[in-house]
Design an enzyme around this catalytic site. Structure first.
Site, PDB file in Angstrom:
ATOM      1  N   TYR A 166     -14.419  33.240 -39.452  1.00 54.91           N
ATOM      2  CA  TYR A 166     -12.062  33.582 -39.279  1.00 54.91           C
ATOM      3  C   TYR A 166     -12.009  33.369 -37.288  1.00 54.91           C
ATOM      4  O   TYR A 166     -13.105  33.161 -36.849  1.00 54.91           O
ATOM      5  CB  TYR A 166     -11.601  34.974 -38.973  1.00 54.91           C
ATOM      6  CG  TYR A 166     -10.723  35.103 -39.705  1.00 54.91           C
ATOM      7  CD1 TYR A 166      -9.718  34.573 -39.769  1.00 54.91           C
ATOM      8  CD2 TYR A 166     -10.560  35.648 -41.160  1.00 54.91           C
ATOM      9  CE1 TYR A 166      -8.379  34.431 -40.437  1.00 54.91           C
ATOM     10  CE2 TYR A 166      -9.793  35.809 -41.865  1.00 54.91           C
ATOM     11  CZ  TYR A 166      -8.411  35.139 -41.911  1.00 54.91           C
ATOM     12  OH  TYR A 166      -7.573  34.749 -42.242  1.00 54.91           O
ATOM     13  N   GLU A 202      -9.430  32.693 -35.142  1.00 54.43           N
ATOM     14  CA  GLU A 202      -7.906  32.728 -34.665  1.00 54.43           C
ATOM     15  C   GLU A 202      -8.101  32.250 -32.777  1.00 54.43           C
ATOM     16  O   GLU A 202      -8.311  33.753 -32.397  1.00 54.43           O
ATOM     17  CB  GLU A 202      -7.017  34.399 -34.955  1.00 54.43           C
ATOM     18  CG  GLU A 202      -6.261  33.876 -36.942  1.00 54.43           C
ATOM     19  CD  GLU A 202      -6.282  34.905 -37.087  1.00 54.43           C
ATOM     20  OE1 GLU A 202      -5.324  35.622 -36.256  1.00 54.43           O
ATOM     21  OE2 GLU A 202      -5.585  34.836 -38.349  1.00 54.43           O
ATOM     22  N   ASP A 247       5.241  10.122 -35.618  1.00 52.72           N
ATOM     23  CA  ASP A 247       3.982  10.430 -36.590  1.00 52.72           C
ATOM     24  C   ASP A 247       3.047   8.921 -37.193  1.00 52.72           C
ATOM     25  O   ASP A 247       3.764   8.612 -37.387  1.00 52.72           O
ATOM     26  CB  ASP A 247       4.925  10.710 -37.362  1.00 52.72           C
ATOM     27  CG  ASP A 247       3.951  10.967 -38.875  1.00 52.72           C
ATOM     28  OD1 ASP A 247       2.972  11.367 -38.879  1.00 52.72           O
ATOM     29  OD2 ASP A 247       4.745  11.938 -39.712  1.00 52.72           O
ATOM     30  N   THR A 254      -2.567  12.761 -39.058  1.00 54.74           N
ATOM     31  CA  THR A 254      -2.919  12.836 -40.479  1.00 54.74           C
ATOM     32  C   THR A 254      -4.698  13.263 -40.468  1.00 54.74           C
ATOM     33  O   THR A 254      -4.622  11.863 -39.303  1.00 54.74           O
ATOM     34  CB  THR A 254      -2.406  13.280 -41.764  1.00 54.74           C
ATOM     35  OG1 THR A 254      -2.488  11.761 -42.124  1.00 54.74           O
ATOM     36  CG2 THR A 254      -0.987  13.369 -42.244  1.00 54.74           C
ATOM     37  N   LYS A 261      -6.117   9.814 -43.968  1.00 54.02           N
ATOM     38  CA  LYS A 261      -5.129   8.086 -44.511  1.00 54.02           C
ATOM     39  C   LYS A 261      -6.215   7.010 -43.748  1.00 54.02           C
ATOM     40  O   LYS A 261      -7.272   7.125 -44.195  1.00 54.02           O
ATOM     41  CB  LYS A 261      -4.027   8.090 -43.278  1.00 54.02           C
ATOM     42  CG  LYS A 261      -2.863   8.911 -44.683  1.00 54.02           C
ATOM     43  CD  LYS A 261      -1.539   8.826 -44.094  1.00 54.02           C
ATOM     44  CE  LYS A 261      -0.575   9.661 -45.281  1.00 54.02           C
ATOM     45  NZ  LYS A 261      -0.809  10.973 -44.798  1.00 54.02           N
ATOM     46  N   ARG A 289      -9.284  15.897 -45.561  1.00 56.06           N
ATOM     47  CA  ARG A 289      -7.684  16.158 -45.057  1.00 56.06           C
ATOM     48  C   ARG A 289      -6.883  16.951 -44.019  1.00 56.06           C
ATOM     49  O   ARG A 289      -8.061  18.185 -44.005  1.00 56.06           O
ATOM     50  CB  ARG A 289      -7.610  16.695 -46.524  1.00 56.06           C
ATOM     51  CG  ARG A 289      -5.949  16.709 -47.337  1.00 56.06           C
ATOM     52  CD  ARG A 289      -5.986  17.007 -48.883  1.00 56.06           C
ATOM     53  NE  ARG A 289      -6.290  15.340 -49.089  1.00 56.06           N
ATOM     54  CZ  ARG A 289      -5.819  14.667 -49.719  1.00 56.06           C
ATOM     55  NH1 ARG A 289      -4.455  14.720 -49.063  1.00 56.06           N
ATOM     56  NH2 ARG A 289      -6.016  13.371 -49.828  1.00 56.06           N
TER      57      ARG A 289
HETATM   58  N1  DSN Z   1       2.607  12.271 -48.172  1.00 55.97           N
HETATM   59  C1  DSN Z   1       1.599  10.663 -47.412  1.00 55.97           C
HETATM   60  C2  DSN Z   1       1.563   9.386 -48.283  1.00 55.97           C
HETATM   61  O1  DSN Z   1       1.440   9.702 -48.743  1.00 55.97           O
HETATM   62  O2  DSN Z   1       2.577   8.360 -47.297  1.00 55.97           O
HETATM   63  C3  DSN Z   1       2.621  10.983 -46.261  1.00 55.97           C
HETATM   64  O3  DSN Z   1       2.337  12.394 -46.285  1.00 55.97           O
END
Ligand code: DSN
Length: 402
Positions: free
Chosen positions: A44, A46, A189, A215, A218, A224
């Site tokens: 933990y 925090e 984003d 994120t 990707k 993730r």
């Molecule tokens: N769900 C994602 C995508 O497939 O583009 C976006 O967060």
């Protein structure tokens, strides 16, 4: 435990035996998987480095600080919050830092490639804030003059750029100019194109945006999770308190360690070469499909949209299911001016980030385009298509060795 182990083995086999063309997926390296699966999950922590609510955080502090420093170095920015559990939570915290509840956001029409957190009625975003939208033009491109006109009329607190299914380059400088004219914050984003931005293969939003969210799994090819960046010290403070304690509790330090490794990996010449390969393969596949007579978009990045309704007379859902029969995974996607519902769609979104990690070449990308075309056009049968897919995959790295 045995049942879960068995299912993990089955998922590994599925990943090894398929051509993964979902544009938001990728394969994290062994190093990233090792730290993400480590004993760090036990702790933990925090709070933030050196300001924790628990004892015993001395090593966790160092790990999180490395992740922060590497993110700042990679994206050339002043502040980074590496704690968001996902892109959605990163977006929630960014909105909270930028405006009060009820504030107005101008974002892309969702069916044209926006994300659920960009104002969908089924997401928290449209409950807490007021969303108005700009469309793509009839050819599927951003029209900055139209965006400017809507912004002048609507006077939003925030203009949002960065999308889930936009295959073209984005001019963040033009967005900044519109924001300055109307007195709005610019939020970007960059989840889909983070790997391209990290390597200079797409214009960076950092010099122009007030807050950038992302994120890490990707095109960036990490574990993730989510990430928030800014150059503004006041916004940095607000972002930190929006993530913890407002939206999240204990940070996932095992994932943050994976993010640290990911940022280091992305800051190498090999990763730049990889991203260049992703772009080349994506273009090659789109051009092959086009040369055979299919209708698909141009591409400047890691994805393109294939109009399966007009090319093959089937919906996106039907095309997705058919390609799954021959071990090709894609996802149905709305195309600009789509006449079908989001559950059916007229298109497929196709991306090459994952397969390029496995070793997909330009020649393979052409072959994949031809198999997709021939199978959806009924030129080849299932057995033949499956054999062709297996031949391509047989030359690639297996997932365990990435
Ligand atoms: N769900 C994602 C995508 O497939 O583009 C976006 O967060």
């Amino acid at each position: 435990m045995q049942d879960i182990k068995l299912l993990i083995q089955k998922e590994l086999d599925r990943q090894n035996n398929g051509i993964e063309l979902i544009a938001s997926e990728n394969y994290a390296s062994k190093d990233i998987r090792e730290v993400t699966g480590s004993i760090l999950t036990n702790k933990y922590a925090e709070g933030y480095p050196h300001r924790r609510y628990y004892g015993g955080c001395e090593f966790i502090d160092e790990i999180e600080q490395i992740a922060i420093d590497e993110a700042k170095k990679l994206f050339k920015c002043e502040f980074a919050n590496v704690q968001p559990h996902s892109g959605s939570q990163a977006n929630a915290a960014a909105y909270r830092a930028l405006m009060p509840n009820g504030g107005k956001v101008l974002s892309l029409v969702l069916n044209d490639g926006g994300h659920l957190t960009h104002g969908s009625p089924v997401s928290f975003s449209s409950n807490l804030y007021t969303f108005v939208h700009y469309p793509l033009d009839k050819n599927g491109y951003l029209d900055y003059e139209v965006i400017r006109e809507i912004a002048l009329r609507e006077k939003p607190n925030v203009i949002l750029s960065g999308y889930s299914a936009y295959p073209h380059a984005i001019d963040f400088k033009k967005f900044r100019e519109i924001c300055d004219e109307v007195g709005a914050y610019l939020m970007v984003d960059m989840a889909h194109i983070a790997g391209l931005i990290a390597t200079g293969e797409h214009m960076s939003p950092i010099p122009y945006a007030d807050i950038v969210t992302s994120t890490t799994h990707k095109t960036l090819r990490g574990p993730r999770g989510g990430l928030i960046l800014t150059n503004n010290p006041d916004l940095a403070k607000k972002i930190n308190s929006a993530i913890f304690p407002y939206y999240q509790g204990g940070p996932l330090e095992h994932v943050i360690a994976g993010k640290a490794v990911c940022f280091k990996e992305a800051n190498t010449p090999e990763f730049k070469k990889y991203i260049q390969g992703v772009k080349e393969n994506t273009k090659q596949c789109a051009e092959t499909l086009k040369s055979l007579g299919a209708l698909c978009t141009e591409t400047d990045n890691h994805l393109f949209l294939l109009n399966v309704l007009d090319s093959f007379g089937i919906t996106g859902l039907e095309a997705q299911n058919k390609l799954e029969e021959i071990f090709i995974t894609t996802n149905k996607n709305m195309i600009p001016n789509d006449t079908k519902s989001p559950k059916e769609t007229s298109g497929l979104r196709i991306g090459f980030a994952a397969v390029t990690t496995r070793g997909c070449t330009k020649e393979d990308a052409s072959k994949i385009g031809k198999i997709i075309f021939d199978y959806l056009k009924h030129n080849i049968d299932k057995d033949f298509a499956q054999k062709e897919v297996k031949k391509i995959i047989s030359k690639w790295k297996s997932i365990e060795n990435i």
